[in-house]
Design an enzyme around this catalytic site. Sequence first.
Site, short mmCIF file in Angstrom:
data_model
loop_
_atom_site.label_atom_id
_atom_site.label_comp_id
_atom_site.label_asym_id
_atom_site.label_seq_id
_atom_site.Cartn_x
_atom_site.Cartn_y
_atom_site.Cartn_z
N ASP A 114 0.85 -1.20 0.00
CA ASP A 114 0.00 0.00 0.00
C ASP A 114 0.88 1.25 0.00
O ASP A 114 2.10 1.16 0.21
CB ASP A 114 -0.97 0.00 1.19
CG ASP A 114 -0.30 -0.24 2.53
OD1 ASP A 114 0.94 -0.11 2.62
OD2 ASP A 114 -1.01 -0.56 3.50
N ASN A 163 -7.52 -1.28 14.28
CA ASN A 163 -8.94 -1.40 13.89
C ASN A 163 -9.19 -2.63 13.00
O ASN A 163 -10.28 -2.79 12.47
CB ASN A 163 -9.40 -0.12 13.16
CG ASN A 163 -8.69 0.08 11.83
OD1 ASN A 163 -7.78 -0.67 11.47
ND2 ASN A 163 -9.11 1.10 11.09
N HIS A 196 -7.61 -3.34 10.16
CA HIS A 196 -7.35 -3.20 8.73
C HIS A 196 -6.18 -4.07 8.28
O HIS A 196 -5.29 -4.40 9.06
CB HIS A 196 -7.17 -1.73 8.32
CG HIS A 196 -5.88 -1.09 8.73
ND1 HIS A 196 -5.72 0.28 8.78
CD2 HIS A 196 -4.68 -1.60 9.09
CE1 HIS A 196 -4.48 0.56 9.14
NE2 HIS A 196 -3.84 -0.56 9.34
N GLU A 236 -9.72 -0.68 5.11
CA GLU A 236 -10.26 -0.28 6.40
C GLU A 236 -11.55 -1.05 6.69
O GLU A 236 -12.13 -1.68 5.80
CB GLU A 236 -10.53 1.23 6.39
CG GLU A 236 -9.30 2.09 6.12
CD GLU A 236 -8.31 2.16 7.30
OE1 GLU A 236 -8.42 1.33 8.23
OE2 GLU A 236 -7.42 3.04 7.27
P1 PGA Z 1 2.09 -1.00 12.56
O1 PGA Z 1 0.95 -0.86 11.49
O2 PGA Z 1 2.96 -2.12 12.10
O3 PGA Z 1 2.82 0.31 12.53
O4 PGA Z 1 1.44 -1.27 13.87
C1 PGA Z 1 0.31 -2.00 11.06
C2 PGA Z 1 -0.86 -1.63 10.19
O5 PGA Z 1 -1.46 -0.57 10.43
O6 PGA Z 1 -1.20 -2.40 9.29
#
Ligand code: PGA
Length: 247
Positions: free
Chosen positions: A72, A139, A141, A146
Amino acid sequence: MSERSDKSSGPDVRVLPVDRWAAVVTDAWVERLSARPSLRMCLPTGSTPLPVYAEMRSRQVSWAAAEVLLLDEWVGLPPSEPGGCDATLRRELLDRVDLPPDRYRPIHADAPDLSAECGAVDAWLDGGLDLAILGVGVNGHLGMNEPGTPAENRTHLATLAASTIDSAAAYFGDRPRPAHGVTVGLTDLLAAREVWVLATGARKAEIVRESLHGEARPAVPASLLSGHPNCVWWLDEAAAVSGLPRH
Ligand code: PGA
């Protein structure tokens, strides 16, 4: 080995001591790359995979025949913004292994025709994905898919959740934070031959519990992985523990 693996009752969950987590994940990754040098992978950024990338940089395994797709990318970054996903993946991993530049497919979220760019990423994905390595948001995602994203979506422009924008402070500091991103869609992630979810730290414990033990539903994208036949959750002990009751 102190790794605990539980595949008897559904998903394959590996719980590791925090000080061994990155090395054990990397051992498995080296094993996959050695067994299939032409491995086609989709790779995340965020903070979780960074210790794994650091470990991988010191391993003797060739990336010369592999292919990598960026999972992404934020939309609207100024040129050369170091917090971008492409910049991060290059800096933390790709510039430090022998992957030929033409075997890496970033997402050009600044493309003038974003729908053409999304279609081009989908064309890459049509060649098949052997291994999707993912983080998980607080959350639920996956990538920038999302909560509520239809499982049928392919690569698309996503409006980011508030918690995702908040977490972007870690990458952008006081600079403006993006409100949108372009992400590989759930349909292609769910179609990967193998999916790994990386999660560490207590702040991930509740969403890990919800994803693994709650009902599979688009409101919690990571829960949709329960239907995947070959998905491994690589957790440290803090991410695997949640004192909250199940419901
Ligand atoms: P993080 O993010 O590794 O910084 O916790 C993971 C994500 O949001 O997919």
